[in-house]
Design a protein around this motif. Structure first.
Motif, PDB file in Angstrom:
ATOM      1  N   HIS A  69      -1.539   1.264  -8.415  1.00 33.24           N
ATOM      2  CA  HIS A  69      -0.550   1.207  -9.563  1.00 33.24           C
ATOM      3  C   HIS A  69      -0.339   2.295  -9.957  1.00 33.24           C
ATOM      4  O   HIS A  69      -0.406   2.369 -11.383  1.00 33.24           O
ATOM      5  CB  HIS A  69      -0.880   0.029 -10.452  1.00 33.24           C
ATOM      6  N   GLU A  86       2.880  -6.890  -5.046  1.00 33.85           N
ATOM      7  CA  GLU A  86       1.853  -7.844  -4.791  1.00 33.85           C
ATOM      8  C   GLU A  86       2.276  -9.401  -5.199  1.00 33.85           C
ATOM      9  O   GLU A  86       2.623  -9.349  -6.106  1.00 33.85           O
ATOM     10  CB  GLU A  86       0.308  -7.510  -5.065  1.00 33.85           C
ATOM     11  N   HIS A 124      -3.348   0.509  -1.752  1.00 31.39           N
ATOM     12  CA  HIS A 124      -3.120  -0.453  -3.116  1.00 31.39           C
ATOM     13  C   HIS A 124      -3.414   0.301  -4.431  1.00 31.39           C
ATOM     14  O   HIS A 124      -4.508   0.435  -4.763  1.00 31.39           O
ATOM     15  CB  HIS A 124      -3.855  -1.611  -3.078  1.00 31.39           C
ATOM     16  N   ASP A 162      -6.669  -0.119  -5.993  1.00 29.76           N
ATOM     17  CA  ASP A 162      -6.235  -1.004  -7.019  1.00 29.76           C
ATOM     18  C   ASP A 162      -6.388  -0.140  -8.553  1.00 29.76           C
ATOM     19  O   ASP A 162      -6.689  -0.680  -9.445  1.00 29.76           O
ATOM     20  CB  ASP A 162      -7.010  -2.116  -7.236  1.00 29.76           C
ATOM     21  N   HIS A 178      -5.805  -8.383  -0.286  1.00 30.06           N
ATOM     22  CA  HIS A 178      -5.857  -7.209  -0.966  1.00 30.06           C
ATOM     23  C   HIS A 178      -7.267  -7.589  -1.949  1.00 30.06           C
ATOM     24  O   HIS A 178      -7.480  -8.436  -2.484  1.00 30.06           O
ATOM     25  CB  HIS A 178      -4.693  -6.975  -2.003  1.00 30.06           C
TER      26      HIS A 178
HETATM   27 ZN   LIG Z   1      -2.902  -4.766  -7.726  1.00 28.53          ZN
END
Ligand SMILES: [Zn+2]
Length: 254
Positions: A7, A92, A5, A203, A153
């Protein structure tokens, strides 16, 4: 390892994304799952995954904080995107009542629609639940939790919520930088979850682990989280890496 995960299409990486990927590879993170955020991020997500096709794998969905009153039109665009290329997961998606409690109804509707797509396309789902575990579980049961598979998550729930998450048989728990923070309450009961149910995430660009806390996060820093997890589980770093990587490979089929 697999960062499940991150971005990486965010603007904070525009200047040095090639270096970020190189540092990840050097740190042993060879694959990165990239969740979508909203309709405007789709072109950036796809461009990133086209540029690094062996490393970056895209997910498709609307983040709960981006679900607005006109969400039905957005969902149509997300569905069109799903038809146009291969995505490894729906994500997500979920419910976030931390920022805004007023739009629970639209968030729930968008979440359940996307859960149905997860079944329709036979894809795992990356779930964002913030101050909304009861609502998220309700939607999972309503849509059919045994037909779904995925990950909670960035798990930071209570002990009871961890128990309920583990009872969702085909779901894993996503572990991020916060396990390295002193004040992480969930460390008291995290080990109720066997290593076989955990996957690692960053994340990024958020939630950098100690000792880089406060800086822009990136996949290479996941090594700190893996090291801390080995400490918590009284096992070797190698075992953490092997087990969580296998778990991620099985879930995302990469
Ligand atoms: Zn996220």
């Amino acid at each position: 390892m697999i960062d499940t995960h991150a971005h990486l299409f965010e603007e904070v990486y525009d200047e040095d994304i090639a270096d970020v990927i190189a540092r990840a590879t050097e740190a042993g993170v060879s694959k990165i799952c990239v969740p979508n955020l909203d309709v405007t991020s789709i072109p950036r997500l796809n461009a990133l995954c086209d540029r690094f096709p062996d490393v970056c794998f895209p997910m498709m969905g609307i983040h709960p904080s981006n679900v607005a009153s006109d969400f039905k039109k957005d969902l149509e665009e997300i569905h069109t995107a799903l038809e146009q290329r291969k995505y490894i997961a729906i994500g997500e998606v979920g419910i976030d009542l931390y920022w805004d409690k007023r739009n629970l109804k639209v968030q729930t509707e968008a979440f359940e629609t996307q859960l149905l797509w997860s079944i329709e396309y036979n894809l795992p789902v990356s779930i964002h639940a913030r101050e909304a575990f009861p609502q998220v579980f309700e939607s999972l049961y309503k849509v059919g939790v045994d037909k779904l598979r995925g990950v909670f998550h960035c798990f930071t729930g209570t002990c009871d919520e961890l128990g309920e998450a583990l009872r969702c048989e085909h779901f894993l728990i996503g572990i991020d930088g916060p396990i390295t923070y002193k004040k992480a309450d969930f460390l008291d009961y995290l080990t109720l979850a066997p290593l076989e149910r955990l996957i690692l995430e960053t994340d990024a660009p958020y939630l950098s682990p100690v000792p880089v806390r406060g800086m822009r996060n990136e996949p290479a820093y996941m090594l700190h989280t893996a090291q801390k997890l080995a400490e918590i589980y009284h096992c070797s770093l190698d075992e953490v890496m092997k087990t969580t990587t296998k778990n991620a490979e099985n879930l995302f089929n990469i």
